[in-house]
Design a protein around this motif. Sequence first.
Motif, PDB file in Angstrom:
ATOM      1  N   GLN A 240       1.022  -0.936  -0.187  1.00 17.84           N
ATOM      2  CA  GLN A 240       0.259   0.620   0.212  1.00 17.84           C
ATOM      3  C   GLN A 240       0.605   1.392   0.044  1.00 17.84           C
ATOM      4  OE1 GLN A 240      -2.787  -0.758   3.263  1.00 17.84           O
ATOM      5  NE2 GLN A 240      -4.338  -0.742   2.109  1.00 17.84           N
ATOM      6  N   ASP A 241       2.030   0.914   0.699  1.00 12.62           N
ATOM      7  CA  ASP A 241       2.740   2.432   0.642  1.00 12.62           C
ATOM      8  C   ASP A 241       2.990   2.981  -0.300  1.00 12.62           C
ATOM      9  OD1 ASP A 241       2.242   3.010   3.401  1.00 12.62           O
ATOM     10  OD2 ASP A 241       4.098   1.663   4.034  1.00 12.62           O
TER      11      ASP A 241
ATOM     12  N   GLN B 269       2.664   1.410  -3.659  1.00  8.88           N
ATOM     13  CA  GLN B 269       1.612   1.737  -4.208  1.00  8.88           C
ATOM     14  C   GLN B 269       0.892   3.413  -4.343  1.00  8.88           C
ATOM     15  OE1 GLN B 269      -2.239  -0.598  -5.580  1.00  8.88           O
ATOM     16  NE2 GLN B 269      -3.047   0.628  -5.232  1.00  8.88           N
ATOM     17  N   ARG B 270       0.873   3.924  -2.777  1.00  9.11           N
ATOM     18  CA  ARG B 270       0.444   5.189  -3.162  1.00  9.11           C
ATOM     19  C   ARG B 270       1.564   6.215  -3.752  1.00  9.11           C
ATOM     20  NH1 ARG B 270      -1.935   4.842   1.472  1.00  9.11           N
ATOM     21  NH2 ARG B 270      -0.713   4.641   2.603  1.00  9.11           N
TER      22      ARG B 270
ATOM     23  N   PHE C  27       1.166   6.344  -7.825  1.00  9.63           N
ATOM     24  CA  PHE C  27       0.155   7.213  -7.540  1.00  9.63           C
ATOM     25  C   PHE C  27       0.683   8.826  -7.638  1.00  9.63           C
ATOM     26  CE2 PHE C  27      -3.679   3.782  -7.114  1.00  9.63           C
ATOM     27  CZ  PHE C  27      -2.736   3.539  -8.145  1.00  9.63           C
ATOM     28  N   LYS C  28       1.389   9.045  -6.535  1.00  7.43           N
ATOM     29  CA  LYS C  28       1.991  10.454  -5.926  1.00  7.43           C
ATOM     30  C   LYS C  28       2.814  11.089  -7.188  1.00  7.43           C
ATOM     31  CE  LYS C  28       1.332  10.757  -1.420  1.00  7.43           C
ATOM     32  NZ  LYS C  28       2.112  11.557   0.179  1.00  7.43           N
TER      33      LYS C  28
ATOM     34  N   GLU D  24      -7.957   2.135  -9.397  1.00  4.79           N
ATOM     35  CA  GLU D  24      -7.282   2.565  -7.902  1.00  4.79           C
ATOM     36  C   GLU D  24      -6.963   4.430  -8.222  1.00  4.79           C
ATOM     37  OE1 GLU D  24      -4.796  -1.030  -7.006  1.00  4.79           O
ATOM     38  OE2 GLU D  24      -6.971  -1.724  -7.634  1.00  4.79           O
TER      39      GLU D  24
ATOM     40  N   PHE E 190      -7.847   7.213  -6.251  1.00  5.38           N
ATOM     41  CA  PHE E 190      -6.898   8.001  -5.177  1.00  5.38           C
ATOM     42  C   PHE E 190      -6.579  10.283  -6.491  1.00  5.38           C
ATOM     43  CE2 PHE E 190      -2.418  10.071  -5.482  1.00  5.38           C
ATOM     44  CZ  PHE E 190      -2.222   9.374  -4.078  1.00  5.38           C
TER      45      PHE E 190
ATOM     46  N   ASP F  98      -8.106  13.947  -4.510  1.00  7.87           N
ATOM     47  CA  ASP F  98      -7.024  14.767  -3.822  1.00  7.87           C
ATOM     48  C   ASP F  98      -7.755  16.227  -4.842  1.00  7.87           C
ATOM     49  OD1 ASP F  98      -5.049  17.335  -4.625  1.00  7.87           O
ATOM     50  OD2 ASP F  98      -3.837  15.507  -5.172  1.00  7.87           O
TER      51      ASP F  98
END
Length: 132
Positions: free
Chosen positions: A56-57, A59-60, A63-64, A87, A91, A95
């Motif tokens: 998850q970290d 993937q985040r 995506f960032k 996903e 995300f 934002d």
Amino acid sequence: MKTIKQLGIYLDHAAANLIDFSGSDKEPKSIISEFDIQDKHETLQRSENEMHHKEQDKQRAYFKKIAAIAADFNQLLLFGPTTAKTELLHFLQKDNSFGKIKIDAENTDKLTFHQQQVFVGEHFKKFDFKNS
């Protein structure tokens, strides 16, 4: 007249190809996810919970990186064969800086890079009002 900046993003959970369709001759960019099969095996040996958090970290972070580039565009097309596009869509929707950006998501089969470029071109040409 305001220039519309359009970006196609073909992605899965491992990599993303960013195809700028704004009329400039910019080279497409690729972003690679840092979570790989070796990470999965190493963390799974310790615990499934740890593997999930690490995934998850990363993937985040993946995506960032995509979002940092995509924020400069007015229209986005997220496409590909996996759930990664949905996903990423969720995300981006969280934002606030993406609130005024038109984002479409479409399922596709696996595509070659040339097929990705054609797909992006055909999608954005449907919405091309410059000649009207």
